[in-house]
Structure formats: C-alpha cells, structure tokens
Design an enzyme around this catalytic site. Structure first.
Site: not given
Ligand code: BES
Ligand code: ZN
Ligand code: MN
Length: 491
Positions: A262, A267, A274, A285, A344, A346, A348
């Site tokens: 990834k 992000d 966020k 990220d 967010d 993204e 996947r």
């Molecule tokens: N890059 C983030 C995941 C992440 C968040 C990694 C905080 C490390 C610390 C990912 O793209 C994301 O934002 N995931 C969301 C998914 C949700 C919207 C289902 C998350 O984990 O909040």
């Molecule tokens: Zn992300």
């Molecule tokens: Mn994200």
C-alpha cells in the site's frame, strides 16, 4: 559501511575501538582474557565492580599508552550458562552501535565469540544487520543538530580464523540492514518529498541486472480498468503510479512470490476527512510500499535464486472538487462494484485492483503489506502485525518467519461470518463494515479479490512506525519478509 573479517593477534590491530565480550559471571571471552593478561585493563573494572552484568550493557575502558587500539569497549554477552537468544544478540549489537555512534568512532574491531542459540553465519548476520540499522539516522530535511555517523569500517575478529560462513553472514546482515533502512527512510520522508512520483523514481533507480522495473501512469492504470484505485487518486494533484518490480533470480518457469505494498504517500482521509491531531503521521501510510522497496533492495544485493515480484500502488488520498464522495459507486478491475461509504477506507481500494492485476504472474503466493486499519492498532498495539490468510500453510510460514526474525505477526480470523458486514444496497459490496472488527472486515474486503491464489495480508498499521518522542518508521516487516523469502535468520 565496510564490513570485514580479521584473524590473528588482537593486541596489534590498529583501530579506534576494540570491542570484547564478557559474561555475567564476570568471566571473560578468550580474547578478553588474552588482552587482560597483557594490559590488566579488565582487572581494574572488576576491582571497581563495573564489569557490565546485563546482556548488552557496555563499559568503556581507556587503552594504555602505546596500545594499538585507542579505546576498549566491553560488552556483556549474557552468562556462560545460558546461550544468547536472537533478540539478545540484536540488542547487544544495537547497544554497541549506539556506544560507537555516541563517540563518533570511525573504525571498530569486535572480537567475537559465538555463545548463542544460532550458528555462526546467523550470528554474523545479526551483528551486521544490527550495526547497520543502529547507524541509521534521518538527516534528509535537517540542517541543525544532525549527527552524521562516523563509523566507516567494522571488523569482526576471531581468536580462531573466521571462515566463509562468517563472511557470508556479514554480507547478508549488511544487505538486510540496508533493506530495513531503506524502508525506514522512505517512511520518514515527508509527504511533500515522498510522492508517488518519488517512489517510482526510487524503484526505477533499483533497476538493473536481474531486476526490471516498469511504472504504469494514470492513463494505463485507467485503461486496465482499475476504477477502485483511480477513485482514490481522483482528488490528488500528484499523479498516481502503479509500480511493477520483477526480480528474476530463479528458473523462468518457477512461480514467483508477489509482494503488494500500500503506497498512500499521504492519507488525509479524502472527503471523509481525518481529524487534525496526529494527521502528520499519515505520511507513514506508504510504509507497506516502503517495505516492498526495502525487500527488493536486499534481493538485488544478495541475488538469491528465486523469483519475486514487488508491486506498489501509489497515490495520495486528498479532498478536492474532483475527489470521490461518500456514496459513489466504482467498478474495480475484477468487475465487482464497490459503494464507497467512507473515502478514508482507501487502502483496500488501491489494493483490490493491485491484487487483481497480480493474477497474471501465476504466483506461488501473494502477500500484501498495508498500514490498513486503526482497528488493528487497537487490537494488537505496536508489537505484532495482523496476519490474515486464505491458506493456512502460508500463514504458518509467515508466523514462523516473524518469530525467527523477531518481527512478529499474529493471525486473525478471516471467517465468513464477518463478510456480511460489507453488504451494500447499491453495489456488490461496501468499502467499510462498521467499527466492530474493523481490521477483520478490511481483510474480508481484500479476500474477495484474492480467490485465485494463495494469499496473505499483513496489517502493519501498528508496527510500521512509532509515535511520540521516538517518532519514526521501524522498517517492519522487512525482517519477516526476508526470513520468509531467504531464510535469512536460519542459516
Ligand atoms: N491509513 C489508515 C489506517 C491507519 C489509521 C493506520 C491510523 C494507522 C493509524 C486507513 O487508510 C484508514 O484511514 N482506515 C480507516 C478505516 C475506516 C474508515 C473503516 C480507519 O482505520 O479508521
Ligand atoms: Zn490509509
Ligand atoms: Mn484512510
């Protein structure tokens, strides 16, 4: 840094620093004993009760006038009654590196004695790797208070001649360390420098010999039908890149292992933006992508006889007038449609198209590496990466590799029960499944794109970087992956 071997008389070696081992019961290694008989340096430490007694603890001793070494560093290498573990070898070598770094030492000779669980090749690997990673420091965007490490020459000395096993171990450790440092460095670079274009340039710079690199531009990405990937890139002014690195060291007909990283170089969350606090950490990220580049860096140096493909799906995730909106429906390369309920989620979306693309390699196994979910950090903290797999033999191999490399993963369930969380009234699936089991439903989403091959997913959201005062990329899971691919730590 230059790593080499030396045999012969210890007290004639010219070096800035000589390193010898002692054990917790205050006995000395053979080399230390010989030295002590001549100079009585350690006797003094003993008198003062300052012999380091805990694995990895060090003590400095000034060398006597006329000695060929300028300083002596005494490191505790455990007790004579118990053999050092991999973790202990790593931490001792790291504290030696730290001591050398602090004194800006230019050359050092470590007179080694392998009193550990592992054979000499692995012992040498662990020392070279730990010294290499111990000397990494981030300086790229600093002009002040930077300490550029001074050490350029590191030599292992043996009382008995160290053979080719040691030599190969050293070179392997250096290459592994450089792979880990590559991943850390790319992770640490800010998002305004480390863009998708930057990652593509770094990949191209690796090309040569058995490694070929191709970079697909947005036009080609769209033409392949990667509607999910393109929907993430839609809001960004930085062009997305799809990077394909092929290391062909094995027979032409031997199926490759494919690594998919990834590569979200920043992000923001997109329109589902966020919150502000700690958003800077979303420059990390792309650590999955960085780990793929780290592994490829090591493979290029070590030239193993096998085939490994490294794929990076790189883009920013930004809000803009052109950005994807919650509720938008896109078509992935697989033909399956996705309702994007949260922009967010993204990672996947870029991964699912990459996972469809890799079918063409007829892979032996596909492993994706992604900072995918905050939920994984809640579940496992920053000690273990989350592991999911559709093939238990592959899962077991990766778990064992993580254990051997001390870069551990923990297996999570990929049960069908979780799949229905992704139901959508408007598309084949939604891109989120709610808060509960968030790391698992993310893996379930990916599992819908990986039915044609053996696949594992590593959620490294908790392990790829540290926050707080020690903020920085860790280089994980490069160690795990190299152990899986090369048996780097098992001789
Ligand atoms: N890059 C983030 C995941 C992440 C968040 C990694 C905080 C490390 C610390 C990912 O793209 C994301 O934002 N995931 C969301 C998914 C949700 C919207 C289902 C998350 O984990 O909040
Ligand atoms: Zn992300
Ligand atoms: Mn994200």
């Amino acid at each position: 840094m230059d790593f080499s071997l030396k045999a012969g008389q210890l007290d004639t070696l010219r070096t800035d620093c000589l390193i010898v081992q002692v054990y917790a019961d205050k006995t000395l290694s053979k080399a230390a004993k010989a030295l002590d008989e001549k100079y009585h340096l350690l006797a003094r430490l003993r008198e003062l009760d300052e012999v380091p007694q805990k694995v990895g603890n060090c003590a400095w001793v000034m060398s006597p006038k006329g000695a060929s070494f300028k300083r002596l560093l005494v490191v505790c290498a455990g007790s004579t009654s118990r053999k050092l573990t991999i973790q202990e070898i790593k931490s001792s070598a790291q504290s030696v590196a730290k001591a050398l770094k602090n004194k800006s030492i230019k050359s050092a000779v470590w007179s080694v004695e392998n009193h550990s669980e592992v054979d000499s090749g692995v012992f040498a690997t662990l020392i070279a790797e730990s010294v290499t990673t111990g000397f990494y420091s981030y300086t790229e965007t600093k002009t002040q208070n930077i300490s550029i490490p001074a050490l350029t020459k590191f030599t292992l000395h043996g009382v008995d001649k160290l053979d080719a096993v040691w030599r190969n171990g050293l070179q392997r450790g250096k290459s592994i360390g450089e792979g880990i440092n590559t991943a850390r460095h790319l992770g640490n670079l800010p998002g305004n420098i480390c863009t998708p274009t930057y990652l593509a340039d770094r990949a191209r710079a690796l090309a040569g010999g058995k490694l070929t690199v191709a970079v697909l531009e947005e036009k080609q990405i769209a033409k392949l039908g990667m509607g999910a990937f393109m929907s993430v890139a839609a809001g960004s002014d930085q062009p997305a890149k799809f990077i394909v690195m092929e290391y062909r060291g094995g027979a032409a007909n031997s199926a490759p292992v494919v690594l998919v990283g990834k590569g979200i170089t920043f992000d923001t969350g997109g329109i589902s933006i966020k919150p502000g606090p700690a958003m800077d950490e979303m420059k990390f990220d792309m650590c999955g992508a960085a780990s793929v580049l780290g592994v490829m860096t090591t493979l290029k140096q070590l030239q193993p006889r096998q085939n490994v493909v490294g794929i990076i799906a790189a883009t920013e995730n930004m809000p803009s007038g052109k950005a994807t909106k919650p509720g938008d429906v896109v078509t992935s390369m697989s033909g399956q449609t996705i309702e994007i309920l949260n922009t967010d989620a993204e990672g996947r979306l870029v991964l699912c198209d990459a996972l469809t693309y890799v079918e063409r390699f007829k892979p032996k196994a596909v492993i994706d590496i992604a900072t995918l979910t905050g939920a994984c950090v809640i579940a496992l903290g920053n000690h273990a990466s989350g592991l999911y797999a559709n093939d238990q033999a592959l899962a077991d191999e990766l778990l064992a590799a993580g254990q051997a490399a001390q870069d551990r993963a923990w297996q999570m369930p990929l049960w069908d029960d979780y799949q229905k969380a992704l139901d959508s009234n408007f598309a084949d699936m939604a891109n989120v499944g709610g808060r509960e089991g968030g790391s698992i439903t993310a893996a379930c989403f990916l599992s819908r794109y990986t039915k044609k091959y053996n696949w594992a997913h590593l959620d490294i959201a908790g392990t790829a970087w540290l926050g707080g005062g020690a903020k920085g990329a860790t280089g994980r899971p490069v160690g795990l992956l190299l152990q899986y691919l090369l048996g780097a730590y098992s001789g």
